[in-house]
Design a protein around this motif. Structure first.
Motif, PDB file in Angstrom:
ATOM      1  N   PHE A 154     -20.257 -14.760  -5.959  1.00  0.00           N
ATOM      2  CA  PHE A 154     -19.008 -14.193  -6.451  1.00  0.00           C
ATOM      3  C   PHE A 154     -19.039 -12.687  -6.247  1.00  0.00           C
ATOM      4  O   PHE A 154     -20.095 -12.091  -6.015  1.00  0.00           O
ATOM      5  CB  PHE A 154     -18.765 -14.547  -7.931  1.00  0.00           C
ATOM      6  CG  PHE A 154     -19.636 -13.786  -8.898  1.00  0.00           C
ATOM      7  CD1 PHE A 154     -19.161 -12.657  -9.560  1.00  0.00           C
ATOM      8  CD2 PHE A 154     -20.939 -14.204  -9.168  1.00  0.00           C
ATOM      9  CE1 PHE A 154     -19.956 -11.962 -10.451  1.00  0.00           C
ATOM     10  CE2 PHE A 154     -21.739 -13.516 -10.066  1.00  0.00           C
ATOM     11  CZ  PHE A 154     -21.251 -12.386 -10.706  1.00  0.00           C
ATOM     12  N   VAL A 155     -17.865 -12.073  -6.337  1.00  0.00           N
ATOM     13  CA  VAL A 155     -17.725 -10.634  -6.129  1.00  0.00           C
ATOM     14  C   VAL A 155     -16.778 -10.079  -7.187  1.00  0.00           C
ATOM     15  O   VAL A 155     -15.781 -10.710  -7.544  1.00  0.00           O
ATOM     16  CB  VAL A 155     -17.156 -10.319  -4.720  1.00  0.00           C
ATOM     17  CG1 VAL A 155     -17.045  -8.813  -4.506  1.00  0.00           C
ATOM     18  CG2 VAL A 155     -18.024 -10.952  -3.636  1.00  0.00           C
ATOM     19  N   VAL A 156     -17.093  -8.881  -7.686  1.00  0.00           N
ATOM     20  CA  VAL A 156     -16.183  -8.140  -8.550  1.00  0.00           C
ATOM     21  C   VAL A 156     -15.988  -6.754  -7.934  1.00  0.00           C
ATOM     22  O   VAL A 156     -16.903  -6.213  -7.305  1.00  0.00           O
ATOM     23  CB  VAL A 156     -16.728  -8.009  -9.993  1.00  0.00           C
ATOM     24  CG1 VAL A 156     -16.551  -9.313 -10.747  1.00  0.00           C
ATOM     25  CG2 VAL A 156     -18.192  -7.592  -9.994  1.00  0.00           C
ATOM     26  N   ALA A 157     -14.784  -6.204  -8.105  1.00  0.00           N
ATOM     27  CA  ALA A 157     -14.485  -4.927  -7.453  1.00  0.00           C
ATOM     28  C   ALA A 157     -13.445  -4.158  -8.257  1.00  0.00           C
ATOM     29  O   ALA A 157     -12.632  -4.738  -8.973  1.00  0.00           O
ATOM     30  CB  ALA A 157     -13.988  -5.165  -6.028  1.00  0.00           C
ATOM     31  N   ILE A 158     -13.491  -2.837  -8.092  1.00  0.00           N
ATOM     32  CA  ILE A 158     -12.555  -1.930  -8.751  1.00  0.00           C
ATOM     33  C   ILE A 158     -11.723  -1.238  -7.686  1.00  0.00           C
ATOM     34  O   ILE A 158     -12.249  -0.803  -6.655  1.00  0.00           O
ATOM     35  CB  ILE A 158     -13.304  -0.877  -9.592  1.00  0.00           C
ATOM     36  CG1 ILE A 158     -14.155  -1.559 -10.670  1.00  0.00           C
ATOM     37  CG2 ILE A 158     -12.327   0.101 -10.244  1.00  0.00           C
ATOM     38  CD1 ILE A 158     -15.062  -0.594 -11.424  1.00  0.00           C
ATOM     39  N   THR A 159     -10.414  -1.145  -7.910  1.00  0.00           N
ATOM     40  CA  THR A 159      -9.540  -0.442  -6.984  1.00  0.00           C
ATOM     41  C   THR A 159      -9.492   1.044  -7.332  1.00  0.00           C
ATOM     42  O   THR A 159      -9.917   1.459  -8.410  1.00  0.00           O
ATOM     43  CB  THR A 159      -8.113  -1.002  -7.026  1.00  0.00           C
ATOM     44  OG1 THR A 159      -7.537  -0.697  -8.304  1.00  0.00           O
ATOM     45  CG2 THR A 159      -8.109  -2.510  -6.792  1.00  0.00           C
ATOM     46  N   ASN A 160      -8.934   1.825  -6.436  1.00  0.00           N
ATOM     47  CA  ASN A 160      -8.771   3.249  -6.701  1.00  0.00           C
ATOM     48  C   ASN A 160      -7.822   3.517  -7.859  1.00  0.00           C
ATOM     49  O   ASN A 160      -7.831   4.611  -8.437  1.00  0.00           O
ATOM     50  CB  ASN A 160      -8.269   3.967  -5.440  1.00  0.00           C
ATOM     51  CG  ASN A 160      -9.382   4.193  -4.434  1.00  0.00           C
ATOM     52  OD1 ASN A 160     -10.487   4.588  -4.796  1.00  0.00           O
ATOM     53  ND2 ASN A 160      -9.101   3.926  -3.166  1.00  0.00           N
ATOM     54  N   ALA A 161      -7.001   2.522  -8.213  1.00  0.00           N
ATOM     55  CA  ALA A 161      -6.102   2.664  -9.356  1.00  0.00           C
ATOM     56  C   ALA A 161      -6.807   2.357 -10.672  1.00  0.00           C
ATOM     57  O   ALA A 161      -6.226   2.535 -11.741  1.00  0.00           O
ATOM     58  CB  ALA A 161      -4.891   1.748  -9.183  1.00  0.00           C
ATOM     59  N   GLY A 162      -8.073   1.875 -10.596  1.00  0.00           N
ATOM     60  CA  GLY A 162      -8.831   1.590 -11.805  1.00  0.00           C
ATOM     61  C   GLY A 162      -8.702   0.183 -12.323  1.00  0.00           C
ATOM     62  O   GLY A 162      -9.224  -0.134 -13.400  1.00  0.00           O
ATOM     63  N   SER A 163      -8.036  -0.723 -11.578  1.00  0.00           N
ATOM     64  CA  SER A 163      -7.941  -2.117 -12.001  1.00  0.00           C
ATOM     65  C   SER A 163      -9.174  -2.893 -11.539  1.00  0.00           C
ATOM     66  O   SER A 163      -9.832  -2.520 -10.562  1.00  0.00           O
ATOM     67  CB  SER A 163      -6.671  -2.764 -11.457  1.00  0.00           C
ATOM     68  OG  SER A 163      -6.607  -2.667 -10.043  1.00  0.00           O
ATOM     69  N   LEU A 164      -9.472  -3.995 -12.223  1.00  0.00           N
ATOM     70  CA  LEU A 164     -10.683  -4.781 -11.981  1.00  0.00           C
ATOM     71  C   LEU A 164     -10.297  -6.153 -11.442  1.00  0.00           C
ATOM     72  O   LEU A 164      -9.428  -6.826 -12.004  1.00  0.00           O
ATOM     73  CB  LEU A 164     -11.472  -4.923 -13.274  1.00  0.00           C
ATOM     74  CG  LEU A 164     -12.787  -5.698 -13.218  1.00  0.00           C
ATOM     75  CD1 LEU A 164     -13.786  -4.979 -12.313  1.00  0.00           C
ATOM     76  CD2 LEU A 164     -13.358  -5.847 -14.622  1.00  0.00           C
ATOM     77  N   TRP A 165     -10.951  -6.575 -10.342  1.00  0.00           N
ATOM     78  CA  TRP A 165     -10.613  -7.827  -9.643  1.00  0.00           C
ATOM     79  C   TRP A 165     -11.883  -8.624  -9.380  1.00  0.00           C
ATOM     80  O   TRP A 165     -12.992  -8.070  -9.362  1.00  0.00           O
ATOM     81  CB  TRP A 165      -9.905  -7.525  -8.321  1.00  0.00           C
ATOM     82  CG  TRP A 165      -8.615  -6.794  -8.508  1.00  0.00           C
ATOM     83  CD1 TRP A 165      -8.453  -5.499  -8.883  1.00  0.00           C
ATOM     84  CD2 TRP A 165      -7.308  -7.330  -8.351  1.00  0.00           C
ATOM     85  NE1 TRP A 165      -7.127  -5.182  -8.976  1.00  0.00           N
ATOM     86  CE2 TRP A 165      -6.387  -6.287  -8.652  1.00  0.00           C
ATOM     87  CE3 TRP A 165      -6.805  -8.580  -7.991  1.00  0.00           C
ATOM     88  CZ2 TRP A 165      -5.017  -6.466  -8.593  1.00  0.00           C
ATOM     89  CZ3 TRP A 165      -5.434  -8.754  -7.931  1.00  0.00           C
ATOM     90  CH2 TRP A 165      -4.545  -7.723  -8.231  1.00  0.00           C
TER      91      TRP A 165
END
Length: 792
Positions: free
Chosen positions: A253-264
């Protein structure tokens, strides 16, 4: 799983292997603020702690207490019982298990490497190492110019370097031609594959905020709609359009943060490792939290993925966790699975500045300089001298004392339960890329060098000299442009262009250097002349100046040396000009192109088109036998005579002498049955004007009746449109095969279904011959057509 520090590269052709034997004496030392050290503790079965043993350590052991051979460490990371580290000179080091050549030292070994070993100096074309991470049996790294590298288990390395029964013992460049600048990487692997080919995978982040994955795609971790093994980096879509800021890979699995600060998150979710309560696998990025709730801490700043759980820090310094929790690695004081993000510590007694996660072990650093650990303690990972039961909430590793949190760096074991800590670490290689240069134009006395820039950077240092050194021989010029026009060069001399980026704050990139030779003068086309001049066209010929030469040509009515109309470009040594006006003087302008801006002077000749002289019409074959044939055509009042020739060549002009003929009937004799013949005919008009050649072909002894409508009656065949741009069509259904020839007799194309149209868009503009045959293969007619680009 691991902290992410944004860092990127260029590699020399040979790997330099230096084995450094270091006497390691285990010691337990409480660190004072600002003291440099590399310390490790926990599981050590593969020698991954770097203390010259395979003995587990329940207390932190000082591996290095002072800068050594290349300076202080700036980065360290652990994979499957092995460790990789980068020093402040950009050299790459490794120790521990090397069963799948995951250390990248040029060999595979079944005994652990217990001493710190330099894997690569970081010198050469691609520059210093910025970061290297271990999956399980494979490793991935980025270098100073933003290039991407991998080694170890071939299955996980991918990108054209895969072999199910083999491994890669030294770093190979991944994605070498895309031009992407990689700034971050991560890797993971299948624990069950130890000793065999690792079912691992890797991901990378580029400077422009794009995320890519490759390798073994179990549980859709590449979010590309499949679980297939991926040979080359595939992009992970960003649903927000703001770009990815940071990511971490767990076990499928993968988790990531966007430049807008949201978590996916995406991939496996059976143990709620995505923080989404439905527990369902996600085939594409799915939002976990928008990061907009200020009352909960606002934007997400950092995320770390363990085996099947996640830890993350918000911008207010609070710590959150979710996922599998049987060993207490989430840190909420229980062993119950946590289905969605849960507050672990609000940061009131010190904000969290770094958190890492591994194989059910968790560690973190607060802004007060304290180091904390929790989760499984079976190998002494808590660093307090004990082993055994888990710790269900963060516990301070008091023996480490207080450290400078701004210069500290933590790394957990990805598969084994161990940890490593750099205190007062060296600064990583700056994220300041050298521009990529290219030679945009070249002439004997000038050249234009251009380069790219990356976002927010506008200042460069540039120098042009004749020194082969990496850095310029003299003081560079400061520039804001992305090009440099060099003048007053010496034809044939070698030059070196040097450039680096000034990223401000005292950071400059490495120098990038390219070399080039000032061109030798480009010669003019030799012996330019006009031939086959008619009332509406002419053929222009010249001699080649050498293999691979390119020429520019234009036909106009201006006697100036420079053309007054747009030029055409060709690599041939001939040019067909058509649709000209009768009785008009034209000028052919031509020059050679020898690459870039290196062009010859213009050369110009003139020619005059004839008065209009109509071509013969309705050329037909009559009364044919095996050895004779009668050719007829219609006479036009202004034509004095005709030039006729019969030969075995499709080329124009005829290959044999022509006969002046006054009549419109010609009897051919002494033919050989079965041979293919060509009848060439043109009109002779008053004033010495000549019409264009027309050609008809036939095979002796294979004629039809010659009556109108018979398939062998070539006069019934019409080509349209003529001139043609894209598709040439034929009026007669009796034609079943067509063959296109250049005027010099070269076969260019055959078409077995000409009634559907013959594609000619690929042909250069000019005059061509087409042989048209019937269903028995007999040549019915040979016609001439003009290929003309629209508007020309």
């Amino acid at each position: 799983m691991r902290p992410v520090i944004h860092v990127a590269n260029k590699l020399s052709g040979k790997m330099v292997i230096v084995v450094a034997a270091i006497a390691m004496i285990p010691s337990v030392v409480s660190l004072s603020y600002g003291q440099y050290a590399l310390k490790s503790w926990g599981d050590n079965q593969g020698g991954q702690l770097g203390d010259n043993s395979t003995t587990d350590r329940s207390l932190p052991v000082t591996i290095e207490s002072a800068p050594f051979n290349g300076g202080r460490y700036s980065y360290v990371h652990s994979g499957g019982n092995y460790s990789l580290a980068v020093r402040d000179d950009g050299s790459l080091w490794g120790w521990g298990s090397n069963i799948q050549a995951q250390l990248g030292n040029g060999q595979r070994s079944y005994t652990p490497v217990l001493n710190m070993m330099m894997i690569h100096t970081g010198a050469g074309r691609y520059g210093r190492w910025r970061k290297a991470v271990g999956g399980y049996n494979h490793s991935v790294g980025v270098r100073e110019d933003g290039s991407l590298w991998a080694w170890g288990s071939a299955l996980a390395v991918q990108n054209g370097h895969t072999n199910a029964d083999d491994i890669i013992v030294s770093a190979v460049q991944i994605d070498p031609v895309s031009g992407r600048r990689w700034i971050d990487v991560d890797a993971c692997g299948d624990f069950a594959s130890f000793g065999g080919v690792s079912a691992g995978s890797s991901m990378g982040l580029t400077l422009d905020g794009k995320l890519f994955g490759w390798g073994y795609g179990t549980s859709f971790i590449f979010a590309n709609g499949s679980q297939a093994t991926v040979m080359y980096p595939v992009e992970i879509k960003d649903p927000t359009g703001t770009g990815w800021k940071q990511f971490a890979m767990g076990q499928y699995f993968v988790v990531a943060i966007t430049n807008a600060g949201s978590l996916w998150g995406w991939g496996g979710n059976a143990q709620y490792q995505l923080g989404i309560p439905d527990g369902q696998l996600k085939k594409e990025p799915t939002r976990i939290d928008p990061g907009t709730d200020i009352s909960k801490g606002g934007k997400w700043q950092q995320v770390a993925a363990g085996t099947y759980y996640v830890l993350a820090i918000r911008e207010n310094g609070s710590l959150w966790g979710w996922g599998a929790n049987g060993s207490g690695a989430v840190g909420d004081g229980t062993t119950n699975a946590v289905t969605e993000p849960k507050l672990i510590d609000n940061g009131a007694n010190g904000k969290w500045v770094q958190v890492v996660a591994g194989n059910n072990i968790s560690l973190g650093i607060k802004d007060n300089g304290t180091v904390w650990a929790w989760g499984d303690n079976s190998n002494g990972i808590l660093g307090d001298g004990t082993t055994g039961g888990p710790r269900l909430s963060p516990q301070q590793i008091s023996v480490l004392g207080t450290i400078d949190h701004t210069r500290a760096f933590l790394a957990p074991g990805w598969s084994s339960k161990h940890a490593m800590l750099i205190t007062d670490r060296a600064l990583p290689v700056p994220l300041c890329f050298a521009p990529r240069m290219e030679l945009a134009a070249i002439s004997p006395t000038s050249a234009t060098i251009s380069w790219d820039r990356f976002p927010g950077i506008n200042n460069f240092e540039f120098a042009l000299d004749q020194s082969p050194t990496t850095a310029p021989a003299g003081a560079p010029a400061t520039m804001t442009d992305t090009f440099y026009n060099a003048t007053m060069l010496t034809p044939g001399a070698r030059y070196y262009a040097h450039i680096r980026t000034n990223c401000s704050n005292g950071e400059v990139s490495r120098w990038d250097t390219i070399s080039f030779y000032a061109a030798m003068p480009c010669p003019k086309p030799a012996a330019l002349w006009a031939d086959m001049v008619t009332s509406n066209g002419a053929d222009i010929y010249w001699n080649s100046i050498g293999a691979g030469a390119v020429y520019e040509i234009a036909i106009d009515e201006s006697p100036t040396l420079l053309p007054a109309v747009a030029t055409a470009t060709t690599q041939d040594t001939f040019y067909y000009s058509y649709l000209l006006k009768p009785s008009t003087t034209y000028y052919a302008h031509m020059r050679s192109r020898c690459g870039g801006a290196n062009v010859s002077p213009w050369d110009t000749i003139s020619f005059r088109t004839y008065e209009s002289c109509a071509d013969p019409i309705q050329i037909k074959l009559h009364e044919a036998t095996a050895t004779t044939a009668t050719i007829t055509w219609q006479k036009q009042s202004h034509i004095i005579a005709y030039h006729i020739a019969i030969d075995s060549s499709a080329t124009l002009p005829p290959a044999v002498a022509t006969i002046m003929h006054l009549d419109t009937v010609y009897h051919a004799t002494n033919l050989t049955e079965g041979n293919l013949y060509y009848v060439h005919l043109r009109a002779d008009c008053p004033g010495g004007l000549l019409g264009a050649w027309d050609t008809l072909s036939f095979r002796a002894g294979h004629f039809g009746t010659g009556l109108p409508g018979d398939p062998s009656d070539g006069n019934q065949v019409v080509l349209y449109p003529n001139p043609v741009q894209d598709f040439l069509y034929i009026s007669s259904p009796a034609i079943t095969m067509a063959a296109i020839y250049a005027p010099d007799g070269r076969l260019l194309q055959t078409c077995n279904q000409p009634q559907q149209g013959i594609p000619v868009a690929y042909l250069p503009d000019g005059i061509y011959l087409v042989h048209l045959a019937g269903e028995r293969g007999q040549v019915i007619a040979t016609k001439r057509f003009i290929k003309a680009t629209a508007g020309r």
